[in-house]
Design a protein around this motif. Structure first.
Motif, PDB file in Angstrom:
ATOM      1  N   SER A  96      83.843 -27.118 121.969  1.00  0.00           N
ATOM      2  CA  SER A  96      85.004 -27.034 121.147  1.00  0.00           C
ATOM      3  C   SER A  96      84.732 -26.738 119.689  1.00  0.00           C
ATOM      4  N   ALA A  97      85.555 -26.216 118.733  1.00  0.00           N
ATOM      5  CA  ALA A  97      85.316 -25.871 117.679  1.00  0.00           C
ATOM      6  C   ALA A  97      84.517 -26.603 116.553  1.00  0.00           C
ATOM      7  N   SER A  98      84.739 -27.828 116.696  1.00  0.00           N
ATOM      8  CA  SER A  98      83.629 -28.771 115.902  1.00  0.00           C
ATOM      9  C   SER A  98      82.207 -28.572 115.964  1.00  0.00           C
ATOM     10  N   ARG A 110      72.878 -25.279 113.427  1.00  0.00           N
ATOM     11  CA  ARG A 110      74.082 -25.242 114.078  1.00  0.00           C
ATOM     12  C   ARG A 110      74.169 -26.017 115.394  1.00  0.00           C
ATOM     13  N   LYS A 111      75.239 -26.823 115.743  1.00  0.00           N
ATOM     14  CA  LYS A 111      75.208 -27.743 116.820  1.00  0.00           C
ATOM     15  C   LYS A 111      75.348 -27.141 117.964  1.00  0.00           C
ATOM     16  N   LEU A 112      76.021 -26.077 118.000  1.00  0.00           N
ATOM     17  CA  LEU A 112      76.422 -25.231 119.249  1.00  0.00           C
ATOM     18  C   LEU A 112      75.082 -24.434 119.792  1.00  0.00           C
ATOM     19  N   LEU A 113      74.411 -24.010 118.769  1.00  0.00           N
ATOM     20  CA  LEU A 113      73.169 -23.200 119.036  1.00  0.00           C
ATOM     21  C   LEU A 113      72.220 -24.269 119.570  1.00  0.00           C
ATOM     22  N   TYR A 114      72.046 -25.285 118.902  1.00  0.00           N
ATOM     23  CA  TYR A 114      71.047 -26.492 119.176  1.00  0.00           C
ATOM     24  C   TYR A 114      71.479 -27.142 120.741  1.00  0.00           C
ATOM     25  N   SER A 194      77.480 -33.073 123.797  1.00  0.00           N
ATOM     26  CA  SER A 194      78.797 -33.238 122.799  1.00  0.00           C
ATOM     27  C   SER A 194      78.517 -33.727 121.628  1.00  0.00           C
ATOM     28  N   ASP A 195      79.412 -33.528 120.483  1.00  0.00           N
ATOM     29  CA  ASP A 195      79.117 -34.009 119.230  1.00  0.00           C
ATOM     30  C   ASP A 195      80.111 -35.414 119.379  1.00  0.00           C
ATOM     31  N   MET A 196      80.871 -35.461 120.585  1.00  0.00           N
ATOM     32  CA  MET A 196      81.648 -36.535 120.563  1.00  0.00           C
ATOM     33  C   MET A 196      82.932 -36.708 119.533  1.00  0.00           C
ATOM     34  N   PHE A 197      83.185 -35.600 119.064  1.00  0.00           N
ATOM     35  CA  PHE A 197      84.596 -35.502 118.099  1.00  0.00           C
ATOM     36  C   PHE A 197      85.724 -35.278 119.258  1.00  0.00           C
ATOM     37  N   SER A 198      85.996 -35.974 120.024  1.00  0.00           N
ATOM     38  CA  SER A 198      87.074 -35.491 120.831  1.00  0.00           C
ATOM     39  C   SER A 198      88.269 -36.083 120.600  1.00  0.00           C
ATOM     40  N   TYR A 199      89.360 -35.481 121.362  1.00  0.00           N
ATOM     41  CA  TYR A 199      90.581 -35.608 121.131  1.00  0.00           C
ATOM     42  C   TYR A 199      90.757 -37.224 121.083  1.00  0.00           C
ATOM     43  N   GLU A 200      91.238 -37.833 119.681  1.00  0.00           N
ATOM     44  CA  GLU A 200      91.536 -39.193 119.406  1.00  0.00           C
ATOM     45  C   GLU A 200      90.299 -40.105 119.928  1.00  0.00           C
ATOM     46  N   GLY A 201      89.070 -39.259 119.793  1.00  0.00           N
ATOM     47  CA  GLY A 201      87.997 -40.038 120.158  1.00  0.00           C
ATOM     48  C   GLY A 201      87.610 -40.726 121.630  1.00  0.00           C
ATOM     49  N   ASP A 240      89.690 -30.237 108.893  1.00  0.00           N
ATOM     50  CA  ASP A 240      89.370 -30.338 110.194  1.00  0.00           C
ATOM     51  C   ASP A 240      89.093 -28.860 110.770  1.00  0.00           C
ATOM     52  N   VAL A 241      88.144 -28.675 111.258  1.00  0.00           N
ATOM     53  CA  VAL A 241      87.789 -27.205 111.787  1.00  0.00           C
ATOM     54  C   VAL A 241      88.817 -27.133 113.295  1.00  0.00           C
ATOM     55  N   GLU A 242      89.022 -28.162 113.842  1.00  0.00           N
ATOM     56  CA  GLU A 242      89.853 -28.004 115.016  1.00  0.00           C
ATOM     57  C   GLU A 242      91.356 -27.996 114.677  1.00  0.00           C
ATOM     58  N   THR A 243      91.765 -29.063 113.944  1.00  0.00           N
ATOM     59  CA  THR A 243      93.260 -28.956 113.653  1.00  0.00           C
ATOM     60  C   THR A 243      93.779 -28.617 112.423  1.00  0.00           C
ATOM     61  N   GLU A 244      92.949 -28.192 111.788  1.00  0.00           N
ATOM     62  CA  GLU A 244      92.965 -27.687 110.385  1.00  0.00           C
ATOM     63  C   GLU A 244      93.929 -28.582 109.502  1.00  0.00           C
ATOM     64  N   ALA A 245      93.963 -30.093 109.913  1.00  0.00           N
ATOM     65  CA  ALA A 245      94.518 -31.160 108.814  1.00  0.00           C
ATOM     66  C   ALA A 245      93.490 -31.361 107.512  1.00  0.00           C
ATOM     67  N   LYS A 246      94.139 -31.430 106.434  1.00  0.00           N
ATOM     68  CA  LYS A 246      93.478 -31.545 105.445  1.00  0.00           C
ATOM     69  C   LYS A 246      93.309 -33.128 104.749  1.00  0.00           C
ATOM     70  N   GLN A 247      92.264 -33.542 103.990  1.00  0.00           N
ATOM     71  CA  GLN A 247      91.985 -34.696 103.533  1.00  0.00           C
ATOM     72  C   GLN A 247      91.503 -34.838 102.270  1.00  0.00           C
ATOM     73  N   GLU A 248      91.914 -35.180 101.169  1.00  0.00           N
ATOM     74  CA  GLU A 248      91.620 -35.022  99.796  1.00  0.00           C
ATOM     75  C   GLU A 248      90.740 -36.514  99.675  1.00  0.00           C
ATOM     76  N   VAL A 249      89.350 -36.635  99.393  1.00  0.00           N
ATOM     77  CA  VAL A 249      88.570 -37.665  99.473  1.00  0.00           C
ATOM     78  C   VAL A 249      87.665 -37.484  98.022  1.00  0.00           C
ATOM     79  N   THR A 250      87.307 -38.695  97.724  1.00  0.00           N
ATOM     80  CA  THR A 250      86.221 -38.689  96.499  1.00  0.00           C
ATOM     81  C   THR A 250      85.019 -39.368  97.122  1.00  0.00           C
TER      82      THR A 250
END
Length: 305
Positions: A96-98, A110-114, A194-201, A240-250
């Motif tokens: 997946s893209a993540s 890089r995770k994919l190459l690894y 896998s990085d286990m960043f699956s759909y809804e975990g 989010d590289v898969e969904t393109e959702a944005k989150q502002e954090v501090t």
């Protein structure tokens, strides 16, 4: 003038390949194979490898009688021989893209190459042992499969398949593993990278589906150092590289501490769920040499010998 494309990094350097050469993947219980293979079964059969003796009983095949022992001891013993079976090995890569993180400038980590290098190493061990190997990359848009195949002569083709895997889309690991469990003709040793960043975990239904079909399962959980120990602080806009959702954090020291504890708790939870079901779990960070997984971690776990 077109810019010359940089050569792809080597997946399986010669020095590592030589260290992998004598190794073999091990299942707790070898699945009966379609042909005679290069590994030993716990069953007694008709190969030429000696296993043990037992007392002769009426009806035994006299061809299996050890006449030398009979001449010395004047007691009839039957020779038990080890049967040889091949092992079905299923290697599943989350593409997946993540998995395509961090950026290309950090290619060595890089995770994919690894993950590809781990996949190549495991495939090489499997083919060298004459296992029945299937390689599968799951990603948005469907899965790509190589095999079933066997024999070291197929090594170059397997490496070419792995090299050409590209990350794309969102992976529903739960659905992908459940679908694989239904389609796989022979259960066997199934390793999921896998990085286990699956759909809804979600992943447990897929794991349960594989186990219910007789697979022995191990998860190889690959994360980048930045995902375990973020090197940034301040006001950030995360995408989010898969969904393109944005989150502002501090992020400050307190938030980073909370984040790291949650990452550790997440990995501990996956480990506990795997152990509860008899599956194995290998957490990895890409700043650690990938070959240690096979040469050290899996050998200690009894998955490789």
């Amino acid at each position: 003038m077109a810019q010359e494309r940089a050569p792809a990094p080597a997946l399986l350097p010669e020095a590592i390949r030589r260290r992998l050469e004598p190794l073999m993947l091990v299942a707790r219980k070898v699945r009966a194979g379609a042909i005679k293979g290069d590994r030993r079964s716990i069953k007694r059969g008709s190969s030429i490898e000696f296993a043990d003796y037992r007392n002769y009983v009426a009806g035994d095949d006299l061809r299996q009688l050890d006449w030398n022992i009979y001449a010395r001891l004047e007691r009839p013993y039957i020779k038990l021989l080890e049967d040889e079976e091949d092992l079905a090995v299923h290697l599943i890569l989350d593409a997946s893209a993540s998995m395509d993180f961090p950026p290309e400038s950090e290619a060595d980590q890089r995770k994919l190459l690894y993950a590809k290098r781990i996949l190549a190493g495991l495939a090489y061990v499997s083919l060298t042992s004459n296992d029945r190997l299937v390689l599968t990359a799951v990603r948005g848009g469907g899965a790509a499969t190589f095999g079933p195949t066997r024999g070291r002569a197929r090594g170059i083709a397997a490496l070419r398949f792995i090299q050409e895997i590209a990350a794309a889309g969102i992976t529903d690991l739960d659905a992908a593993l459940a679908d694989y469990a239904l389609r796989a003709r022979r259960p066997g040793l199934t390793l999921v990278i896998s990085d286990m960043f699956s759909y809804e975990g979600r992943y447990l239904d897929g794991l349960n589906a594989l186990l219910s079909r007789g697979h022995e399962v191990a998860f190889i959980h690959v994360l980048a150092p930045e995902e375990v120990r973020p090197p940034v602080t301040g006001d950030l806009s995360l995408i989010d590289v898969e969904t393109e959702a944005k989150q502002e954090v501090t992020l400050d020291g307190v938030m980073l501490g909370i984040y790291q504890r949650r990452v550790n708790a997440w990995r501990d939870e996956i480990r506990d769920e795997c152990m509860r079901r008899g599956a194995r779990y290998f957490p990895l960070v890409t700043d650690r040499p990938w070959e240690r997984l096979i040469l050290s971690d899996m050998r200690r776990a009894g998955l490789v010998k």
